[in-house]
Design an enzyme around this catalytic site. Structure first.
Site, PDB file in Angstrom:
ATOM      1  N   TYR A  72       0.687  -1.232   0.025  1.00  0.00           N
ATOM      2  CA  TYR A  72       0.001   0.015  -0.042  1.00  0.00           C
ATOM      3  C   TYR A  72       0.959   1.403   0.070  1.00  0.00           C
ATOM      4  O   TYR A  72       0.728   2.085  -0.589  1.00  0.00           O
ATOM      5  CB  TYR A  72      -1.003  -0.125   1.194  1.00  0.00           C
ATOM      6  CG  TYR A  72      -1.986   0.991   1.272  1.00  0.00           C
ATOM      7  CD1 TYR A  72      -3.288   0.774   0.774  1.00  0.00           C
ATOM      8  CD2 TYR A  72      -1.779   2.359   1.601  1.00  0.00           C
ATOM      9  CE1 TYR A  72      -4.214   1.483   0.740  1.00  0.00           C
ATOM     10  CE2 TYR A  72      -2.563   3.365   1.542  1.00  0.00           C
ATOM     11  CZ  TYR A  72      -3.923   2.987   1.224  1.00  0.00           C
ATOM     12  OH  TYR A  72      -4.965   3.907   1.267  1.00  0.00           O
ATOM     13  N   PHE A 124      -7.011  19.954 -24.721  1.00  0.00           N
ATOM     14  CA  PHE A 124      -7.781  18.782 -25.168  1.00  0.00           C
ATOM     15  C   PHE A 124      -8.964  18.657 -24.497  1.00  0.00           C
ATOM     16  O   PHE A 124      -9.272  19.363 -23.427  1.00  0.00           O
ATOM     17  CB  PHE A 124      -6.577  17.693 -24.426  1.00  0.00           C
ATOM     18  CG  PHE A 124      -7.283  16.309 -24.880  1.00  0.00           C
ATOM     19  CD1 PHE A 124      -7.363  15.696 -26.061  1.00  0.00           C
ATOM     20  CD2 PHE A 124      -7.806  15.524 -23.835  1.00  0.00           C
ATOM     21  CE1 PHE A 124      -8.038  14.214 -26.183  1.00  0.00           C
ATOM     22  CE2 PHE A 124      -8.404  14.123 -23.994  1.00  0.00           C
ATOM     23  CZ  PHE A 124      -8.380  13.659 -25.199  1.00  0.00           C
ATOM     24  N   ASP A 125      -9.828  17.961 -24.914  1.00  0.00           N
ATOM     25  CA  ASP A 125     -11.470  17.848 -24.372  1.00  0.00           C
ATOM     26  C   ASP A 125     -11.171  17.785 -22.939  1.00  0.00           C
ATOM     27  O   ASP A 125     -12.117  18.485 -22.201  1.00  0.00           O
ATOM     28  CB  ASP A 125     -12.179  16.871 -25.056  1.00  0.00           C
ATOM     29  CG  ASP A 125     -11.870  16.342 -26.476  1.00  0.00           C
ATOM     30  OD1 ASP A 125     -10.995  16.923 -27.025  1.00  0.00           O
ATOM     31  OD2 ASP A 125     -12.719  15.618 -26.948  1.00  0.00           O
ATOM     32  N   ASP A 215       0.712  19.562 -20.891  1.00  0.00           N
ATOM     33  CA  ASP A 215      -0.058  18.455 -20.887  1.00  0.00           C
ATOM     34  C   ASP A 215       0.858  17.514 -21.991  1.00  0.00           C
ATOM     35  O   ASP A 215       0.622  17.557 -22.924  1.00  0.00           O
ATOM     36  CB  ASP A 215      -1.389  18.855 -21.596  1.00  0.00           C
ATOM     37  CG  ASP A 215      -2.450  17.507 -21.786  1.00  0.00           C
ATOM     38  OD1 ASP A 215      -1.844  16.559 -21.604  1.00  0.00           O
ATOM     39  OD2 ASP A 215      -3.299  18.021 -22.289  1.00  0.00           O
ATOM     40  N   ALA A 217       0.853  14.297 -22.685  1.00  0.00           N
ATOM     41  CA  ALA A 217       0.763  12.827 -23.070  1.00  0.00           C
ATOM     42  C   ALA A 217       1.375  12.230 -24.169  1.00  0.00           C
ATOM     43  O   ALA A 217       1.810  10.865 -24.247  1.00  0.00           O
ATOM     44  CB  ALA A 217      -0.775  12.696 -23.367  1.00  0.00           C
ATOM     45  N   LYS A 258      -0.681   7.175 -23.495  1.00  0.00           N
ATOM     46  CA  LYS A 258      -0.245   7.472 -24.865  1.00  0.00           C
ATOM     47  C   LYS A 258       1.298   7.223 -24.666  1.00  0.00           C
ATOM     48  O   LYS A 258       1.678   5.949 -24.862  1.00  0.00           O
ATOM     49  CB  LYS A 258      -0.329   8.960 -24.753  1.00  0.00           C
ATOM     50  CG  LYS A 258      -1.617   9.395 -25.198  1.00  0.00           C
ATOM     51  CD  LYS A 258      -2.954   8.932 -24.620  1.00  0.00           C
ATOM     52  CE  LYS A 258      -4.297   9.688 -25.146  1.00  0.00           C
ATOM     53  NZ  LYS A 258      -4.582  10.626 -24.022  1.00  0.00           N
ATOM     54  N   HIS A 450     -21.460  12.430 -29.165  1.00  0.00           N
ATOM     55  CA  HIS A 450     -20.866  11.457 -30.414  1.00  0.00           C
ATOM     56  C   HIS A 450     -20.904   9.871 -29.931  1.00  0.00           C
ATOM     57  O   HIS A 450     -20.935   9.223 -30.635  1.00  0.00           O
ATOM     58  CB  HIS A 450     -19.482  11.833 -30.567  1.00  0.00           C
ATOM     59  CG  HIS A 450     -18.686  12.124 -29.610  1.00  0.00           C
ATOM     60  ND1 HIS A 450     -18.823  13.225 -28.625  1.00  0.00           N
ATOM     61  CD2 HIS A 450     -17.354  11.540 -29.013  1.00  0.00           C
ATOM     62  CE1 HIS A 450     -18.027  13.111 -27.952  1.00  0.00           C
ATOM     63  NE2 HIS A 450     -17.214  12.285 -28.062  1.00  0.00           N
TER      64      HIS A 450
HETATM   65  C1  LIG Z   1      -5.610  11.378 -23.582  1.00  0.00           C
HETATM   66  C2  LIG Z   1      -5.447  12.690 -23.187  1.00  0.00           C
HETATM   67  C3  LIG Z   1      -5.645  13.315 -21.952  1.00  0.00           C
HETATM   68  C4  LIG Z   1      -6.531  12.435 -21.050  1.00  0.00           C
HETATM   69  O1  LIG Z   1      -6.039  11.494 -20.600  1.00  0.00           O
HETATM   70  P1  LIG Z   1      -6.843  10.043 -20.135  1.00  0.00           P
HETATM   71  O2  LIG Z   1      -5.886   9.249 -19.695  1.00  0.00           O
HETATM   72  O3  LIG Z   1      -7.613   9.577 -21.449  1.00  0.00           O
HETATM   73  O4  LIG Z   1      -7.797  10.454 -19.048  1.00  0.00           O
HETATM   74  C5  LIG Z   1      -5.301  14.918 -21.696  1.00  0.00           C
HETATM   75  N1  LIG Z   1      -4.471  15.349 -22.588  1.00  0.00           N
HETATM   76  C6  LIG Z   1      -4.126  14.908 -23.872  1.00  0.00           C
HETATM   77  C7  LIG Z   1      -3.355  15.628 -24.937  1.00  0.00           C
HETATM   78  C8  LIG Z   1      -4.675  13.485 -24.080  1.00  0.00           C
HETATM   79  O5  LIG Z   1      -4.203  12.992 -25.350  1.00  0.00           O
END
Ligand SMILES: *Cc1c(COP(=O)(O)O)cnc(C)c1O
Length: 458
Positions: A72, A124-125, A215, A217, A258, A450
């Site tokens: 843990y 990103f969304d 960000d 990813a 990613k 969507h």
């Molecule tokens: C996928 C992604 C996120 C969110 O990550 P999740 O692991 O899907 O929650 C944030 N920013 C970017 C640029 C991404 O491609």
């Protein structure tokens, strides 16, 4: 004779994929109401819905799964991951989370208040979602070149410094908790941000005393593009490049699905101790204790190895060049795509591909459905359906671009699969003028339609 390119890995385990006939697919897609999210994966031959969490782990990552420490608190897998993150990013503090949006949730809970503004390059969304959920606003400062699919600018993810400065000048710094730079910029098509731009954004942020968060990813793919396209970095290793650009920022959120080369996971890394301490409280509340944050020990171990592998040149070359191979092949057939090719996907330009289908009939969706019917390939619409309705007028919002994204999972498909995808696209392209009609919506959710939308053929 010039030797052809060959992947720097061989295959130890295979997963069968189901073939199907056009007749079967016509029936299945009708039953799915022409929504590709409704298809079960065994009805898909080549799945290009997303590159998120769909990559293949290496033998070394699977070996880590066996020696994961599930304690843990203070597990050795946590320490392995923490040390790797330090090595690759240079950031002092580290918090694991279960995925990227969870990292956003934790960090933004610590930093974002109602009424704040957060400038960045095409957020990103989920990032935008977590900002707007807190009654703050995301301000897009991406360069204009990003929105013209035929413009060959090598760094279409770049931040427009004039737009950023305007935000800094029109809002008091107390209202700007940070600036967020997405590398590579997913929403503008997996397009990279240059080192020069990162450096300049950093200087502007420092001048206005604003925190800079990445960000991150697809940070490794971004580093590969810097090495290939920006002078002065040809002879640097990917790890030198990542450490250099992270040194210009104050922290990062990461979706490990990613460039972490794992199927689930995320993290936050920071330099500021005070922010880290604030984030800890939210991490414990939403994710888990600070040495696992929603991840299994074995998954943290696999992520540590994945981050190391993803920042090796040979791997990145095989990844990015496979996508460029597909891109070049379909461009030679005349298929209109976004250029330059992105780091994780090829984007088909549906406005140029099927202008014969009215926009009101969702031409990008029509193209995505056709790709499935003809080839069993699942892409995703990034167009009017995704753009949703205006919250006030409830009218459809028509974005500048109608795209179909073909996201390529990491280390999953072969060059033969790329040839197959290209041939399917050629056949569709050659008969594109026969396409006169698209789809109409028969059922939709009030937001994020969507995922569940039901369509009917016109
Ligand atoms: C996928 C992604 C996120 C969110 O990550 P999740 O692991 O899907 O929650 C944030 N920013 C970017 C640029 C991404 O491609």
């Amino acid at each position: 004779m010039k030797l052809p390119y060959a992947e720097p890995y061989k295959i130890k385990m295979v997963e069968s994929v189901k073939r199907s006939t056009k007749e079967q697919r016509l029936k299945w897609i009708k039953e799915a109401h022409y929504n590709l999210f409704n298809l079960s994966s065994n009805k898909v031959f080549i799945d290009l819905l997303t590159d998120s969490g769909t990559g293949a782990m290496s033998d070394k990552q699977w070996a880590e799964m066996m020696i994961g420490d599930e304690s843990y608190a203070g597990s050795s897998s946590f320490h392995k991951l923490k040390d790797t993150v330090k090595k690759i990013t240079g950031f002092k503090y580290f918090l694991p989370t279960h995925q990227g949006r969870a990292a956003e949730n934790v960090l933004f809970s610590a930093l974002v208040k109602a009424g704040d503004v957060i400038p960045g390059n095409s957020h990103f969304d989920t990032t935008k979602g977590h900002i707007e959920f807190r009654q703050a606003a995301a301000i897009d400062c991406t360069i204009d070149e990003a929105f013209d699919t035929s413009n060959p600018h090598p760094f279409k993810g770049n931040v427009d410094l004039k737009k950023l400065e305007a935000v800094f000048k029109t809002h008091p710094k107390e209202k700007i908790p940070f600036c967020i730079v997405t590398i590579t910029c997913n929403s503008s098509g997996g397009q990279p941000v240059s080192m020069e731009n990162i450096k300049a954004v950093s200087a502007l942020c420092k001048q206005h005393e604003i925190t800079l968060i990445f960000d991150a990813a697809r940070f490794a793919e971004n580093a590969y593009f810097i090495k290939k396209r920006e002078t002065g970095f040809e002879n640097k290793t990917i790890k030198e490049i990542t450490k250099t650009f992270f040194s210009f920022g104050d922290g990062m959120t990461m979706s490990s699905k990613k460039d972490g080369l794992v199927n689930m996971g995320g993290f936050i890394a920071l330099n500021d101790e005070e922010t880290y301490k604030k984030a800890i409280t939210f991490n414990i509340m939403f994710e888990g204790f600070i040495t696992y944050g929603g991840m299994n020990g074995r998954d943290m171990g696999a992520l540590a190895v994945g981050l190391d592998e993803a920042t090796e040149f040979d791997y990145l070359e095989s990844r990015v060049e496979q996508i460029a191979y597909l891109g070049k092949k379909i461009v030679a057939f005349g298929v209109p795509v976004q250029k330059p090719f992105g780091g994780h996907a090829i984007f088909l330009d549906a406005n140029k591909f099927v202008p014969t289908i009215p926009r009101e009939e969702y031409r990008a969706q029509a193209l995505a459905v056709e790709l499935y019917i003809i080839g069993g390939i699942r892409g995703v619409e990034i167009g009017t359906i995704l753009a949703d309705r205006d919250p006030i007028t409830r009218e459809n919002r028509y974005p500048d671009l109608e795209l179909v994204r073909l996201a390529i999972p990491r280390r999953v498909y072969s060059y033969n699969h790329m040839d197959y995808i290209a041939a399917v696209l050629k056949n569709i392209f050659d008969s594109r003028n026969e396409a006169k009609h698209g789809y109409k919506i028969v059922e939709e959710a009030p937001i994020m339609r969507h995922f569940t939308v039901k369509l009917e053929k016109i």
